[in-house]
Design a protein around this motif. Structure first.
Motif, PDB file in Angstrom:
ATOM      1  N   GLU A  72      39.543  43.686  49.485  1.00 24.42           N
ATOM      2  CA  GLU A  72      38.843  44.621  48.589  1.00 24.42           C
ATOM      3  C   GLU A  72      39.041  46.061  49.060  1.00 24.42           C
ATOM      4  O   GLU A  72      39.211  46.976  48.250  1.00 24.42           O
ATOM      5  N   LEU A  75      42.487  47.355  48.042  1.00 23.48           N
ATOM      6  CA  LEU A  75      42.501  47.606  46.602  1.00 23.48           C
ATOM      7  C   LEU A  75      41.772  48.907  46.277  1.00 23.48           C
ATOM      8  O   LEU A  75      42.263  49.753  45.519  1.00 23.48           O
ATOM      9  N   ASN A 113      33.969  40.778  44.639  1.00 25.28           N
ATOM     10  CA  ASN A 113      34.551  39.561  44.068  1.00 25.28           C
ATOM     11  C   ASN A 113      33.552  38.840  43.163  1.00 25.28           C
ATOM     12  O   ASN A 113      33.316  37.637  43.273  1.00 25.28           O
ATOM     13  N   LEU A 130      40.149  40.664  38.154  1.00 22.05           N
ATOM     14  CA  LEU A 130      41.110  40.875  39.228  1.00 22.05           C
ATOM     15  C   LEU A 130      41.808  39.570  39.588  1.00 22.05           C
ATOM     16  O   LEU A 130      42.857  39.570  40.219  1.00 22.05           O
ATOM     17  N   ALA A 234      35.586  39.964  38.955  1.00 20.82           N
ATOM     18  CA  ALA A 234      35.874  41.366  38.631  1.00 20.82           C
ATOM     19  C   ALA A 234      34.982  42.268  39.459  1.00 20.82           C
ATOM     20  O   ALA A 234      34.148  41.810  40.257  1.00 20.82           O
ATOM     21  N   ILE A 252      44.232  48.462  37.204  1.00 17.30           N
ATOM     22  CA  ILE A 252      44.424  47.022  37.417  1.00 17.30           C
ATOM     23  C   ILE A 252      45.666  46.529  36.682  1.00 17.30           C
ATOM     24  O   ILE A 252      46.494  45.799  37.243  1.00 17.30           O
ATOM     25  N   LYS A 256      48.894  45.049  38.691  1.00 16.54           N
ATOM     26  CA  LYS A 256      49.274  43.647  38.484  1.00 16.54           C
ATOM     27  C   LYS A 256      50.723  43.549  38.034  1.00 16.54           C
ATOM     28  O   LYS A 256      51.484  42.682  38.490  1.00 16.54           O
ATOM     29  N   PHE A 261      49.058  43.338  43.448  1.00 17.45           N
ATOM     30  CA  PHE A 261      47.979  42.370  43.640  1.00 17.45           C
ATOM     31  C   PHE A 261      48.492  41.112  44.334  1.00 17.45           C
ATOM     32  O   PHE A 261      47.859  40.591  45.252  1.00 17.45           O
TER      33      PHE A 261
END
Length: 465
Positions: A72, A75, A113, A130, A234, A252, A256, A261
């Motif tokens: 996390e 990210l 999460n 995610l 998410a 996102i 991706k 990711f």
């Protein structure tokens, strides 16, 4: 007789703690849910940083050898960079508390999460998913093994406060006679897994990804029983922050598509060997309480300076990443990266000796503290001036201090002085007659101070004094 006693204890637990199958019930009538703080992307960008709630776990956020790590975290750091702001983290294990912080405007994102649910949507909006995750029961192989959901009847499961696991467990009830004791505690998921291993509790429930990471290096753990099937997870944002939500969703989608990711997921969830070493190392906030191999001399040096040793450790990490042989392109050496002239001035004969180089830096810090003491009497503010001076030189910081007075601001507040330090790239300011040290990339020094204080905050939260 034993069975009757166990049933009695179970009923007593239920009467004491209850099984409340609703989310944030105690806060339902709070005004913040109807009127969350009005704070969207433009205001976040204007203030220069975004605040996110994370938990301290091997898959979310932790410290390893002085470095901040976690799925996390990486990210969020990438997101903050794409938005052009800095990242401030708030470490919490209580999801209910995280939602309170979000709606009060003390946090901007909950990055824990989160499984998407209709109940949670009442208290915040979800980003695009995610990923997906299922939920599993964590138990000891040597304990009273639960092999089917039916066997959970009359058992007690410990879960983090406010977690989605409560509603998942409640949904298992097949009839009025099927009851499961849910014990909500203010502890994180990984702490509860440790308690299962230590035989302090029998069962907990966590995300399958996290369970598998822990099971790879703890053979005693069984994580085979799924409590819920895969569902989207998410991040959460305030319901009245549509621009922030759109920016996150756009980020996102791009990441991706680029494969970012997938690469990051592999790093934290698929490489079990590295996860094992990072999580069980003495130099991890998960497996030990050390920051570096030099903690002992850093503590001694910090005591002579009057600082929290974790603050000094943050400075050392920023300068050398705890490498006593580190040498910069400019020729600075040692744990605190001193130039040769400074090494000589502050009594360092051997710059490769960790203790000598550290104490040389501490002597320099003590000199800077003396320089600023009368001008900045409040110690917490003075530390910011000292750190900036260590990076860019106290002459440049003094120039900014003078400009602050000239323009009618408070020279005892770093927030005001740092503004003028950043302006030392502008001829209007660095050519001012009161400025003696001339041009400087002041924004680099301001970011330097921020970096150290952000890291110190993480050390302070995750590493014991």
């Amino acid at each position: 007789m034993r069975k009757s006693f166990t049933s009695f204890i179970f009923i007593l637990l239920l009467l004491t703690f209850g099984v409340q199958c609703t989310f944030l019930e105690k806060e339902r009538n709070a005004s913040i849910w109807e009127n969350p703080v009005d704070l969207d992307l433009d205001q976040i960008i204007k203030r220069g940083y975004i605040r996110a709630v994370v938990d301290n776990s091997s898959t979310s956020y932790y410290i390893y050898r002085g470095r901040r790590m976690g799925y996390e975290f990486e990210l969020l750091r990438n997101l903050a960079s794409s938005l052009g702001v800095r990242l401030h983290l708030i470490v919490k294990s209580d999801i209910e508390e995280a939602y309170v912080l979000l709606n009060k405007g003390k946090a901007d994102i909950i990055a824990m999460n989160l499984e998407m649910s209709s109940e949670r949507k009442k208290y915040g909006n979800f980003s695009s998913p995610l990923g997906e995750v299922s939920t599993v029961l964590v138990q000891r192989k040597s304990g009273q093994m639960i092999n089917t959901v039916d066997q959970l009847k009359d058992q007690v499961i410990h879960i983090p406060q406010g977690a989605i696991y409560k509603s998942q467990i409640c949904s298992l009830s097949q009839d009025s006679t099927f009851s499961v004791g849910i014990m909500e505690v203010r502890e994180g998921r990984e702490q509860l897994i440790s308690k299962v291993l230590e035989k302090k509790i029998d069962y907990t429930v966590v995300d399958k990804d996290l369970a598998l990471v822990n099971a790879t290096y703890n053979n005693e753990l069984d994580v085979s029983l799924e409590i819920s099937e895969q569902s989207p997870v998410a991040w959460a944002v305030r319901p009245n922050a549509p621009n922030l939500e759109n920016a996150i969703n756009s980020w996102i989608a791009k990441r991706k598509k680029s494969g970012y990711f997938a690469t990051l997921y592999s790093k934290y969830f698929l490489n079990s060997k590295n996860s094992y070493y990072r999580s069980n190392s003495a130099f991890s906030s998960l497996g030990g309480n050390k920051i570096s191999a030099y903690d002992d001399i850093i503590k001694t040096a910090a005591e002579s300076l009057g600082w929290d040793w974790r603050l000094l450790a943050s400075l050392v990490y920023k300068e050398s990443a705890f490498n006593p042989e580190a040498t910069s392109y400019a020729g600075a050496t040692g744990l605190l990266q001193l130039m040769p002239v400074t090494l000589e001035r502050f009594g360092v004969d051997d710059p490769n000796d960790p203790y000598q180089s550290l104490m040389g830096g501490v002597n320099f810090l003590r000199y800077l503290d003396k320089f600023w003491r009368e001008r900045i009497p409040e110690s917490n503010e003075r530390i910011k001036f000292i750190l900036a001076s260590y990076n860019i030189g106290h002459g440049h910081v003094e120039d900014a201090w003078k400009l602050t007075m000239k323009y009618g601001k408070n020279p005892q507040y770093w927030e005001h002085v740092s503004h003028f330090l950043k302006l030392k790239t502008d001829p209007e300011y660095y050519r001012d007659p009161i400025v003696r040290s001339g041009y400087a990339k002041g924004h680099i020094a301001v970011n330097y101070v921020d970096d150290i204080l952000i890291l110190y905050n993480s050390y302070r939260v995750l590493v014991e004094p």
